[in-house]
Write a protein that holds these residues in place. Structure first.
Motif, PDB file in Angstrom:
ATOM      1  N   UNK A   1      33.843  16.438  36.166  1.00 32.19           N
ATOM      2  CA  UNK A   1      34.222  17.856  36.180  1.00 32.19           C
ATOM      3  C   UNK A   1      32.997  18.771  36.122  1.00 32.19           C
ATOM      4  N   UNK A   2      31.790  18.114  36.059  1.00 29.67           N
ATOM      5  CA  UNK A   2      30.595  18.916  35.841  1.00 29.67           C
ATOM      6  C   UNK A   2      30.348  19.899  36.977  1.00 29.67           C
ATOM      7  N   UNK A   3      30.710  19.451  38.231  1.00 30.12           N
ATOM      8  CA  UNK A   3      30.393  20.351  39.353  1.00 30.12           C
ATOM      9  C   UNK A   3      31.544  21.312  39.682  1.00 30.12           C
ATOM     10  N   UNK A   4      32.564  21.298  38.843  1.00 27.74           N
ATOM     11  CA  UNK A   4      33.663  22.233  39.111  1.00 27.74           C
ATOM     12  C   UNK A   4      33.206  23.669  38.890  1.00 27.74           C
ATOM     13  N   UNK A   5      33.415  24.493  39.928  1.00 28.61           N
ATOM     14  CA  UNK A   5      32.941  25.875  39.807  1.00 28.61           C
ATOM     15  C   UNK A   5      33.804  26.674  38.855  1.00 28.61           C
ATOM     16  N   UNK A   6      33.151  27.448  38.048  1.00 32.01           N
ATOM     17  CA  UNK A   6      33.925  28.287  37.118  1.00 32.01           C
ATOM     18  C   UNK A   6      34.260  29.593  37.813  1.00 32.01           C
ATOM     19  N   UNK A   7      35.576  29.871  37.947  1.00 30.77           N
ATOM     20  CA  UNK A   7      35.954  31.134  38.590  1.00 30.77           C
ATOM     21  C   UNK A   7      35.823  32.279  37.601  1.00 30.77           C
ATOM     22  N   UNK A   8      35.349  33.418  38.076  1.00 31.43           N
ATOM     23  CA  UNK A   8      35.314  34.562  37.153  1.00 31.43           C
ATOM     24  C   UNK A   8      36.755  34.959  36.800  1.00 31.43           C
ATOM     25  N   UNK A   9      36.975  35.477  35.607  1.00 31.59           N
ATOM     26  CA  UNK A   9      38.349  35.864  35.256  1.00 31.59           C
ATOM     27  C   UNK A   9      38.842  36.971  36.193  1.00 31.59           C
ATOM     28  N   UNK A  10      40.158  36.991  36.383  1.00 29.82           N
ATOM     29  CA  UNK A  10      40.728  38.009  37.269  1.00 29.82           C
ATOM     30  C   UNK A  10      40.593  39.386  36.630  1.00 29.82           C
ATOM     31  N   UNK A  11      40.336  40.363  37.474  1.00 26.89           N
ATOM     32  CA  UNK A  11      40.251  41.727  36.949  1.00 26.89           C
ATOM     33  C   UNK A  11      41.672  42.217  36.642  1.00 26.89           C
ATOM     34  N   UNK A  12      41.743  43.303  35.900  1.00 23.03           N
ATOM     35  CA  UNK A  12      43.049  43.878  35.542  1.00 23.03           C
ATOM     36  C   UNK A  12      43.828  44.230  36.812  1.00 23.03           C
ATOM     37  N   UNK A  13      43.078  44.756  37.781  1.00 18.93           N
ATOM     38  CA  UNK A  13      43.725  45.169  39.035  1.00 18.93           C
ATOM     39  C   UNK A  13      44.276  43.961  39.795  1.00 18.93           C
ATOM     40  N   UNK A  14      43.486  42.856  39.785  1.00 18.42           N
ATOM     41  CA  UNK A  14      43.944  41.639  40.490  1.00 18.42           C
ATOM     42  C   UNK A  14      45.200  41.070  39.820  1.00 18.42           C
ATOM     43  N   UNK A  15      45.229  41.134  38.494  1.00 23.23           N
ATOM     44  CA  UNK A  15      46.410  40.625  37.780  1.00 23.23           C
ATOM     45  C   UNK A  15      47.632  41.481  38.129  1.00 23.23           C
ATOM     46  N   UNK A  16      47.427  42.793  38.150  1.00 20.59           N
ATOM     47  CA  UNK A  16      48.534  43.703  38.503  1.00 20.59           C
ATOM     48  C   UNK A  16      49.024  43.420  39.929  1.00 20.59           C
ATOM     49  N   UNK A  17      48.053  43.165  40.829  1.00 22.14           N
ATOM     50  CA  UNK A  17      48.400  42.863  42.223  1.00 22.14           C
ATOM     51  C   UNK A  17      49.217  41.586  42.319  1.00 22.14           C
ATOM     52  N   UNK A  18      48.814  40.571  41.562  1.00 25.64           N
ATOM     53  CA  UNK A  18      49.542  39.289  41.581  1.00 25.64           C
ATOM     54  C   UNK A  18      50.967  39.470  41.076  1.00 25.64           C
ATOM     55  N   UNK A  19      51.066  40.239  39.986  1.00 27.79           N
ATOM     56  CA  UNK A  19      52.409  40.500  39.410  1.00 27.79           C
ATOM     57  C   UNK A  19      53.279  41.212  40.434  1.00 27.79           C
ATOM     58  N   UNK A  20      52.668  42.203  41.096  1.00 26.74           N
ATOM     59  CA  UNK A  20      53.427  42.987  42.081  1.00 26.74           C
ATOM     60  C   UNK A  20      53.868  42.089  43.233  1.00 26.74           C
ATOM     61  N   UNK A  21      52.998  41.162  43.643  1.00 26.99           N
ATOM     62  CA  UNK A  21      53.368  40.255  44.745  1.00 26.99           C
ATOM     63  C   UNK A  21      54.532  39.351  44.340  1.00 26.99           C
ATOM     64  N   UNK A  22      54.534  38.932  43.066  1.00 24.77           N
ATOM     65  CA  UNK A  22      55.651  38.082  42.593  1.00 24.77           C
ATOM     66  C   UNK A  22      56.959  38.871  42.593  1.00 24.77           C
ATOM     67  N   UNK A  23      56.874  40.116  42.131  1.00 30.99           N
ATOM     68  CA  UNK A  23      58.079  40.974  42.126  1.00 30.99           C
ATOM     69  C   UNK A  23      58.565  41.211  43.544  1.00 30.99           C
ATOM     70  N   UNK A  24      57.603  41.372  44.457  1.00 31.44           N
ATOM     71  CA  UNK A  24      57.954  41.600  45.857  1.00 31.44           C
ATOM     72  C   UNK A  24      58.720  40.387  46.399  1.00 31.44           C
TER      73      UNK A  24
END
Ligand code: ADP
Length: 289
Positions: A1-24
Motif C-alpha cells: 500500500x506504500x505507493x497508494x496515492x493519498x487523495x486530498x480531502x474533498x472541498x466543501x463545495x465538492x461534497x455539496x456537489x456530490x450530495x446534489x448529484x445523489x439527490x438528482x
C-alpha cells in the motif's frame, strides 16, 4: 500500500456537489418522460407551445411538471398567470413547485428570486448548471408522467446543462416557423441534439398560415412547409402545423392556456394530435402502491 496515492480531502463545495448529484439521481427516478422544447431562435412560439402542451397533457389526466429554465427571460409565470408566486421550502427535500391545477406543477426562476425582473444577474455556466440541477433535484415534483422543459432559444448553457443531467427518456421537440429561412436555425438545433445524443421526438411548425375570421379559409402568410420538409429529410416525425390565431395571443396575455379556453379551434386540434402522438410514444408510469 506504500505507493497508494493519498487523495486530498474533498472541498466543501465538492461534497455539496456530490450530495446534489445523489439527490438528482433520486429525483430522476420519479420522472417517466422528459420533453425538451427547443427552438433555434426566439419569438417562434416555444414558450406558448410548452405551456399549451403541458396544459393539454394535464387535461388528458397525465401528471405534468413544467420547468422553465430560461434564466434570463422566464415567460412561463406570465403565460400561466403565476407572476408573484413564491416557491416555499418544504421540510423534507426542498422547494414546493407552484400548482397550476391538480395535474400541472410549475417551476421557474421567477418563483425563487425576488425582483428578478429588475436584477441584472450575471450568470456564468456553472451557476446556471447548479440552478437547473436544483430545479430538478431539490423540487418536490413527486411522480411525473412528463417533465416539460422550456429552454431558452438556441444552443447555450441551459439546454446543454439539462441534457447532461440526462433526465429519463428525454426527447426534444423542435419549434420552428414555416419560412424556409428558419431552417438554418432548426438545423443548428438538430446538430445540437445529435451531438448530445438527445433523440428528436419531432418538429412543430408554428404560425403556419392563419384562419380568416370571415371566410374560415386557411391563408399562408410566408413560404410554408419548411419544418415539414426538414422533418421528412431528417427522418423525424412532423408533429403538425399550428396556425396563427389572434385568440392565442390574448389567452397568453391573460395567463390562460389557449387549449383549455378554445378546445374546438383549429390550433387546439393540432395540439390534440400532438398530445396523442406524445402519449402514444411515451412510457406509461407504473402506478406505485
Ligand atoms: P418564444 O418562446 O419562442 O420566444 P413565445 O411563445 O413567447 O415565443 O411567442 C411569441 C409571441 O407569439 C407571443 O406573443 C405569442 O402569444 C405569439 N404566438 C405564438 N404562437 C402563436 C400562434 N400560433 N398564433 C398567434 N400568436 C402566436
Amino acid at each position: 500500500m506504500a505507493n497508494e496515492e493519498k487523495r486530498p480531502p474533498l472541498s466543501k463545495e465538492e461534497i455539496e456537489d456530490l450530495k446534489a448529484d445523489l439527490m438528482l439521481a433520486d429525483s430522476l427516478t420519479r420522472i417517466e418522460n422528459t420533453l425538451m422544447i427547443l427552438s433555434g431562435k426566439g419569438g417562434v412560439g416555444k414558450s406558448t407551445i410548452a405551456v399549451n402542451l403541458a396544459a393539454a397533457l394535464a387535461a388528458s389526466d397525465k401528471t405534468v411538471g413544467l420547468l422553465d429554465i430560461d434564466i434570463h427571460g422566464p415567460s412561463i409565470p406570465l403565460l400561466l398567470k403565476l407572476e408573484g408566486a413564491t416557491a416555499t421550502t418544504a421540510s423534507g427535500r426542498g422547494l414546493i413547485p407552484i400548482r397550476f391545477n391538480d395535474n400541472l406543477k410549475v417551476m421557474s426562476i421567477e418563483f425563487v428570486m425576488k425582483d428578478q425582473a429588475d436584477e441584472a444577474v450575471i450568470w456564468r455556466g456553472p451557476m446556471k448548471h447548479r440552478m437547473i440541477r436544483q430545479f430538478i433535484a431539490e423540487v418536490e415534483w413527486g411522480d411525473l408522467d412528463f417533465l416539460i422543459v422550456d429552454a431558452p432559444p438556441g444552443t447555450g448553457d441551459e439546454p446543454l446543462s439539462i441534457c447532461q443531467m440526462a433526465p429519463p427518456r428525454s426527447q426534444a421537440i423542435i419549434i420552428t416557423t414555416p419560412q424556409k429561412i428558419a431552417l438554418k436555425d432548426v438545423r443548428k438545433s438538430i446538430r445540437f441534439c445529435k451531438s448530445l445524443g438527445l433523440p428528436v421526438f419531432g418538429i412543430i411548425e408554428n404560425m403556419s398560415g392563419f384562419v380568416c375570421d370571415n371566410c374560415g379559409k386557411l391563408h399562408q402568410l410566408f413560404d410554408s412547409g419548411g419544418g415539414e420538409m426538414l422533418a421528412l429529410e431528417q427522418g423525424f416525425k412532423f408533429l403538425g402545423k399550428i396556425p396563427i390565431d389572434q385568440r392565442l395571443v390574448s389567452a397568453s396575455d391573460r395567463g390562460k392556456p389557449f387549449v383549455l379556453e378554445h378546445p374546438a379551434s383549429p390550433a387546439a386540434q393540432v395540439f390534440d394530435q400532438i398530445v396523442s402522438s406524445v402519449i402514444a410514444l411515451s412510457t406509461p408510469r407504473m402506478k406505485k402502491h
